[in-house]
Design a protein around this motif. Structure first.
Motif, short mmCIF file in Angstrom:
data_model
loop_
_atom_site.label_atom_id
_atom_site.label_comp_id
_atom_site.label_asym_id
_atom_site.label_seq_id
_atom_site.Cartn_x
_atom_site.Cartn_y
_atom_site.Cartn_z
N LEU A 62 0.79 -1.23 0.00
CA LEU A 62 0.00 0.00 0.00
C LEU A 62 0.84 1.30 0.00
O LEU A 62 0.53 2.22 -0.75
CB LEU A 62 -0.99 -0.02 1.18
N ILE A 108 -15.45 2.65 10.48
CA ILE A 108 -14.19 3.40 10.56
C ILE A 108 -13.05 2.69 9.81
O ILE A 108 -11.93 3.14 9.83
CB ILE A 108 -13.78 3.60 12.03
N HIS A 109 -13.37 1.57 9.17
CA HIS A 109 -12.32 0.79 8.50
C HIS A 109 -12.18 1.25 7.05
O HIS A 109 -13.10 1.06 6.26
CB HIS A 109 -12.67 -0.70 8.55
N ASP A 110 -11.04 1.84 6.72
CA ASP A 110 -10.97 2.46 5.39
C ASP A 110 -9.81 2.01 4.52
O ASP A 110 -9.59 2.59 3.46
CB ASP A 110 -10.96 3.98 5.54
N ILE A 111 -9.09 0.99 4.93
CA ILE A 111 -7.93 0.58 4.12
C ILE A 111 -8.38 0.10 2.74
O ILE A 111 -7.79 0.45 1.72
CB ILE A 111 -7.12 -0.52 4.83
N ASN A 114 -9.23 2.96 0.66
CA ASN A 114 -8.02 3.69 0.24
C ASN A 114 -7.34 3.00 -0.94
O ASN A 114 -6.86 3.65 -1.87
CB ASN A 114 -7.02 3.79 1.39
N ARG A 132 -13.83 8.21 5.81
CA ARG A 132 -14.51 7.12 6.51
C ARG A 132 -15.70 7.64 7.30
O ARG A 132 -15.74 8.83 7.64
CB ARG A 132 -13.54 6.42 7.46
N LEU B 234 -7.05 1.25 15.31
CA LEU B 234 -7.26 1.35 13.87
C LEU B 234 -5.92 1.19 13.15
O LEU B 234 -4.88 1.58 13.66
CB LEU B 234 -7.88 2.71 13.53
N ALA B 235 -5.98 0.62 11.96
CA ALA B 235 -4.76 0.36 11.19
C ALA B 235 -4.21 1.67 10.62
O ALA B 235 -4.98 2.42 10.02
CB ALA B 235 -5.05 -0.62 10.06
N ASP B 240 -9.42 6.59 17.94
CA ASP B 240 -10.28 7.78 17.88
C ASP B 240 -11.05 7.93 19.20
O ASP B 240 -10.93 7.09 20.10
CB ASP B 240 -11.22 7.74 16.66
N LEU B 264 -2.21 -5.06 8.90
CA LEU B 264 -2.48 -5.67 7.59
C LEU B 264 -1.19 -5.91 6.83
O LEU B 264 -0.48 -4.95 6.48
CB LEU B 264 -3.39 -4.76 6.78
N GLY B 266 0.72 -6.18 3.76
CA GLY B 266 0.43 -5.59 2.44
C GLY B 266 -0.17 -4.20 2.54
O GLY B 266 -0.28 -3.49 1.55
N GLY B 267 -0.58 -3.80 3.75
CA GLY B 267 -1.12 -2.46 3.95
C GLY B 267 0.02 -1.49 4.29
O GLY B 267 1.13 -1.63 3.77
N TYR B 268 -0.25 -0.53 5.18
CA TYR B 268 0.77 0.46 5.51
C TYR B 268 2.00 -0.16 6.17
O TYR B 268 3.07 0.44 6.19
CB TYR B 268 0.20 1.56 6.40
N GLY B 270 3.49 -2.81 5.11
CA GLY B 270 4.33 -3.42 4.08
C GLY B 270 4.34 -4.94 4.20
O GLY B 270 3.29 -5.55 4.42
N PHE B 302 -3.88 -8.47 3.72
CA PHE B 302 -4.77 -7.32 3.45
C PHE B 302 -5.85 -7.66 2.44
O PHE B 302 -6.89 -7.01 2.41
CB PHE B 302 -3.96 -6.12 2.97
#
Lengths: 223, 461
Positions: A62, A108-111, A114, A132, B234-235, B240, B264, B266-268, B270, B302
């Motif tokens: 990502l 709230i899950h936005d991956i 994105n 989100r 949260l990822a 929040d 995740l 594959g997400g932020y 890596g 992910f």
């Protein structure tokens, strides 16, 4: 020759997700009076395709996808900025379509959203990402404001899926349902759910959603 | 007895409002990503596909040091006010020094100890059983009883309701509050019916919002102070106000909050190395921001939401080894399979998850199946097998080297199907809803696979 070398450098800077390099070469291109259509197709789009493939094969993750998207946007902005209004309009017409993307109210899950936003961008869509937990009415209003072709709605949880339906309910209540292609996706959604709520499309994963978005826009344009 | 969290609650709440303002895009791409990359390079961290359960203590320690540097530098982003929450070294050290490495969950004779485990620990893993998925309202009670009656369950998390009295439950609406209260009441009643009235009932999956979660706190019919609750994250490394509202409520109500995070792959984060680093950093965040006594950790792919691949079992193993050697943190390893119930593949995946996690120092949370997105599609049988293999590995005194070979043998049985696994069957197709027992078809398959595991040398009880 020099023209091709510059375009190739732009493509490579996007593949290397190097925004500074993309910006620099884009400025050189503007100063060199190269056909912008050629730059977009052979430099930016071609680089974006390579990035998209690398993401699909998990060579890129990502962050690389997002950074390449930023490099692409920066270069596009510079190249478009150097154009006459006529040329800009011509380029705008070549946009695959305009898509509003949002993770629906309560979620709230936005991956996933994105990833979709970025893949749509690198595939030639103009994308307005609303973020989100977005209120259903806000989504509809923004879609109308941008004259979007597509409204793409993400929901990870079963308990937030009703908000996807709510957007469609609002579109119908405002008599604007036919103006938009509504696509739904996210963890718990399914084709069955999409059919049940009257969505136009559903895809399990983002790359498939992009292909579907292209097909649906094309189909709509053909009437 | 040492008992942190909460760690300096007022100081934390003030800190949340005073950190540097940062956009989410900058946090993801210009703070987290470059720091991760530089730490992976600096500590020369590398995933080795042949060492899924590595025996290298220095790798575990390097991961811990790198994750420590990562969290100190990056901190947590609060999405509600766009501020980073940062701590200095002495603050984290103080909170860790007073952090409890054992807690009691549940009440009366059903109370259980939940402890921090060591690598190759001789203590059995604390095991919470959960389908982790939504279910049809009509089968909520038999579905929940099926899990509650599992002998290895030290706690249970019930399936999630998406309708109540036939009406859809919409997150953030009054229907969510109503459905969550009904969930809590039916869950408590089911525990009484199976004769485990004091068991830890992880509460309450239907209540996603803070309002709904606060509404189910009731010692008589709902979530008790002896039950565990979640403060999710949260990822990646974000939180929040809504999640923090739950944290404050749990501490003042008297519950036992646990953090919930699934970085995740594959997400932020890596690849495998980055996902492990973020997973360890999340555990520090759990203590400092989520202010929780324990964590449920489930790194997942992910795209396909499983964690039974070579890369993700490595992530789980090295994370738990790093935590076991360097922290007092109590953590449960959450399993996510690609295949669905009543397939040989789901049982191989469950065994691989239970084995790799237990030997590496984790407690167990078993097990989400079929990529965790198909209603009614998880059963206690695959969760039972994962725990039985975990228990078996303790009884046999299994070492990491042995576990590594066994896990590789298990992965070889399903690796080529990952991403395209069989969906399997729904709970009501795997269990008789009147007697609440597994069907002959699934029991026969379970026995057959268990025998096969025994022939391979995979221990179980």
């Amino acid at each position: 020759m020099a023209e091709n070398a510059l375009i190739e450098r732009l493509k490579e800077s996007i593949i290397a997700y190097d925004e500074d390099a993309a910006r620099k070469v884009a400025e050189e291109i503007v100063a060199s009076d190269i056909d912008p259509l050629k730059v977009i197709e052979e430099g930016i789009s071609s680089g974006a395709n390579v990035v998209s493939d690398k993401f699909e094969s998990e060579e890129y993750y990502l962050p690389e996808l997002m950074l390449a998207g930023e490099a692409m946007e920066a270069a596009s902005k510079i190249i478009m900025g150097g154009l006459s209004k006529e040329k800009r309009d011509e380029m705008e017409e070549r946009t695959v379509g305009t898509a509003i993307t949002a993770t629906v109210f309560g979620d709230i899950h936005d991956i996933g959203k994105n990833i979709l936003s970025m893949l749509l961008t690198v595939n030639g869509f103009k994308v307005i990402d609303l973020g989100r937990g977005v209120d259903s009415m806000e989504i509809v209003q923004r879609a109308r404001e941008y004259k979007a072709d597509i409204i793409a709605l993400s929901a990870l949880m079963t308990t937030t899926m009703p908000s996807q339906k709510e957007v469609i309910d609002i579109l119908e209540a405002m008599d604007t349902r036919d103006e938009f292609i509504v696509m739904v996706g996210g963890g718990s959604t399914s084709l069955l759910w999409a059919d049940e709520i009257g969505a136009d499309g559903w895809a399990e994963i983002a790359p498939k959603a992009v292909e579907l978005a292209k097909e649906l826009v094309e189909k709509r344009r053909r009437g | 007895m040492k008992m942190v969290p909460p760690w300096r609650l007022n100081q934390l709440l003030e800190r949340i409002e005073s950190g540097p303002i940062t956009t989410e895009r900058d946090f993801d791409l210009r703070i987290l990503t470059p720091k991760l990359r530089s730490l992976i390079k600096e500590y020369d961290l590398k995933f080795d596909p042949e060492q899924i359960v590595p025996s290298d203590n220095s790798l575990a320690d390097d991961l811990w040091k790198a994750a420590w540097d990562l969290y100190l530098d990056v901190g947590t982003l609060c999405l509600s006010n766009h501020r980073r929450i940062l701590f200095d070294e002495s603050e984290i050290k103080e909170a860790m020094r007073f952090n409890s490495s054992e807690i009691t969950v549940g009440a009366g004779r059903d109370a259980r100890r939940m402890e921090k485990r060591e690598i190759e620990d001789t203590r059995f893993p604390h095991s919470i059983l959960s389908p982790d998925i939504t279910c049809d309202e009509e089968i909520f009670t038999p579905y929940t009883i099926a899990y509650l009656q599992e002998p290895l369950a030290d706690g249970v998390c019930a399936p999630i309701l998406d309708t109540i009295e036939g009406l859809p439950i919409k997150s953030g609406s009054p229907m969510e509050v109503k459905g969550s209260i009904a969930h809590a009441m039916m869950f408590r009643e089911a525990a009484r019916r199976v004769g485990r009235p004091g068991l830890n009932l992880q509460s309450v999956g239907t209540a996603e919002s803070d309002a709904a979660q606060i509404a189910v706190s009731n010692p008589e019919w709902g979530a008790r102070p002896t039950d565990t609750r979640f403060v999710a994250s949260l990822a990646e490394l974000k939180i929040d106000y809504s999640l923090l509202n739950k944290m404050v409520h749990y501490h003042q109500y008297g519950g036992i909050p646990g953090a919930l995070f699934g970085p995740l792959f594959g997400g932020y984060s890596g690849g495998a190395e980055g996902t492990a680093l973020v997973g360890i950093a999340f555990h520090i965040m759990a203590l400092m921001v989520n202010q929780t006594y324990w964590s449920l950790y489930f790194p997942i792919h992910f795209r396909y939401s499983y964690n039974t691949s070579r890369e993700l079992l490595w992530v789980l193993s090295v994370t738990y080894q790093a935590l076991a050697r360097n922290t007092p943190f109590i953590s449960l390893s959450g399993g996510f399979t690609d295949a669905g119930p009543c397939t040989p593949m789901v049982l191989y995946e469950a065994a691989a998850h239970g084995l790799a996690s237990t030997v590496s120092g984790a407690n167990l949370w078993e097990i989400a199946t079929a990529e965790n997105k198909h209603k009614n599609r998880a059963t206690p049988l695959e969760a039972r097998l994962a725990c039985e293999v975990g228990y078996g590995s303790v009884e046999e005194g299994l070492k990491r080297e042995d576990a590594n070979e066994l896990v590789k043998g298990l992965i070889a049985k399903y690796e080529d199907k990952l991403g395209n696994a069989p969906l399997g069957k729904m709970f009501q197709e795997c269990y008789d809803l009147k007697t609440i027992t597994p069907t002959k078809e699934y029991m026969d398959l379970y026995e057959e696979v268990k025998k096969e595991l025994g022939d391979m040398g995979v221990p179980s009880i």
